[in-house]
Design an enzyme around this catalytic site. Structure first.
Site, PDB file in Angstrom:
ATOM      1  N   ASP A  23       0.865  -1.179   0.000  1.00 45.41           N
ATOM      2  CA  ASP A  23       0.000   0.000   0.000  1.00 45.41           C
ATOM      3  C   ASP A  23       0.907   1.236   0.000  1.00 45.41           C
ATOM      4  OD1 ASP A  23       0.926   0.233   2.594  1.00 45.41           O
ATOM      5  OD2 ASP A  23      -1.049   0.196   3.549  1.00 45.41           O
TER       6      ASP A  23
ATOM      7  N   CYS B 291       3.061  -3.312   4.061  1.00 45.36           N
ATOM      8  CA  CYS B 291       2.245  -2.164   4.464  1.00 45.36           C
ATOM      9  C   CYS B 291       2.973  -1.505   5.636  1.00 45.36           C
ATOM     10  CB  CYS B 291       0.803  -2.579   4.792  1.00 45.36           C
ATOM     11  SG  CYS B 291       0.602  -3.721   6.158  1.00 45.36           S
TER      12      CYS B 291
ATOM     13  N   THR C 249       2.699  -1.795   9.002  1.00 43.45           N
ATOM     14  CA  THR C 249       3.136  -2.763  10.020  1.00 43.45           C
ATOM     15  C   THR C 249       3.316  -4.170   9.461  1.00 43.45           C
ATOM     16  OG1 THR C 249       0.832  -3.265  10.523  1.00 43.45           O
ATOM     17  CG2 THR C 249       1.894  -1.539  11.854  1.00 43.45           C
TER      18      THR C 249
ATOM     19  N   HIS D  21       9.559 -24.541   8.167  1.00 37.97           N
ATOM     20  CA  HIS D  21       8.567 -25.238   9.004  1.00 37.97           C
ATOM     21  C   HIS D  21       7.135 -25.050   8.516  1.00 37.97           C
ATOM     22  CE1 HIS D  21      11.191 -25.708  12.897  1.00 37.97           C
ATOM     23  NE2 HIS D  21      11.829 -26.086  11.796  1.00 37.97           N
TER      24      HIS D  21
ATOM     25  N   HIS E 297       6.673 -31.591   9.514  1.00 30.83           N
ATOM     26  CA  HIS E 297       6.048 -30.313   9.149  1.00 30.83           C
ATOM     27  C   HIS E 297       4.989 -30.494   8.059  1.00 30.83           C
ATOM     28  CE1 HIS E 297       8.975 -28.475  11.716  1.00 30.83           C
ATOM     29  NE2 HIS E 297       9.961 -29.015  11.019  1.00 30.83           N
TER      30      HIS E 297
HETATM   31  C1  RB5 Z   1      -1.831   2.634   6.647  1.00 34.25           C
HETATM   32  O1  RB5 Z   1      -1.842   3.813   7.382  1.00 34.25           O
HETATM   33  C2  RB5 Z   1      -1.643   1.443   7.580  1.00 34.25           C
HETATM   34  O2  RB5 Z   1      -2.773   1.270   8.365  1.00 34.25           O
HETATM   35  C3  RB5 Z   1      -1.350   0.191   6.784  1.00 34.25           C
HETATM   36  O3  RB5 Z   1      -0.236   0.406   5.975  1.00 34.25           O
HETATM   37  C4  RB5 Z   1      -1.035  -1.059   7.567  1.00 34.25           C
HETATM   38  O4  RB5 Z   1      -0.067  -0.811   8.538  1.00 34.25           O
HETATM   39  C5  RB5 Z   1      -2.171  -1.827   8.080  1.00 34.25           C
HETATM   40  O5  RB5 Z   1      -2.027  -2.901   8.668  1.00 34.25           O
END
Ligand code: RB5
Length: 145
Positions: A8, A65, A67, A98, A133
Site C-alpha cells: 500500500d 504495508c 506494520t 517449518h 512439518h
Molecule cells: C496505513 O496507514 C496502515 O494502516 C497500513 O499500511 C497497515 O499498517 C495496516 O495494517
C-alpha cells in the site's frame, strides 16, 4: 524465482527497495502496485498478490504495508496462501522451512531497507523441510475446508 510484490502507500518506498534487491539477486519480480504514495487500501494489493501465488502464476509473494499486519491478515484469507509477517531473518527462514510459507509480509514502519533485504534473503533461501512439518501444513490446509 518468480515473485509477486505488492504494497500500500505506507510500503511504497520499501517496495522499491525490495524490487531492486530481488532483481539484483537474479529473481523475476513482478510489481503488483501500488504505484504512488497516494493513500490506498492494503486488502486490494494483498488480494492480487495472494491470488497470483495461490494460482501458481508466481512461486512466492511479498507484501508490504505500514506494520505488515493488515497485509498478513488479508493474504491469509485466500485459500492456499500461508503468509508470514516477519521482523527478522530467523523467523523468515523458519517460515519457509517449518510452515511452507508462500507469502512474506513486511512492515515498512517497523524495519528499514537493510534489515528488510536480510529478511527477504532469508525467506528466499529457506526450503520446506517436510517430514513432521508436512503433517502440520496439511492440517493448515484442513482449516480451509
Ligand atoms: C496505513 O496507514 C496502515 O494502516 C497500513 O499500511 C497497515 O499498517 C495496516 O495494517
Amino acid at each position: 524465482m518468480r515473485i509477486a510484490v505488492g504494497s500500500d502507500h505506507a510500503g511504497f518506498e520499501l517496495k522499491r527497495e525490495v524490487l531492486n534487491y530481488l532483481e539484483a539477486s537474479g529473481h523475476e519480480a513482478e510489481d503488483f502496485g501500488t504505484r504512488s504514495r497516494e493513500s490506498c487500501d492494503y486488502p486490494d494489493f494483498a488480494r492480487a498478490v495472494a491470488q497470483a501465488v495461490a494460482s501458481g502464476r508466481v512461486e512466492l509473494g511479498i507484501l508490504i504495508c505500514g506494520t505488515g499486519i493488515g497485509m498478513s491478515i488479508a493474504a491469509n484469507k485466500v485459500p492456499g496462501v500461508r503468509a508470514a509477517l516477519c521482523g527478522e531473518p530467523y523467523s523468515a527462514r523458519l517460515a519457509r522451512e517449518h510452515n511452507d510459507a508462500n507469502v512474506l509480509c513486511l512492515g515498512a514502519r517497523v524495519v528499514g531497507p537493510g534489515l528488510a533485504a536480510d529478511i527477504v534473503g532469508a525467506f528466499l533461501s529457506g526450503r520446506f523441510a517436510g517430514g513432521r512439518h508436512s503433517r502440520r501444513v496439511e492440517k493448515l490446509r484442513g482449516l480451509e475446508r
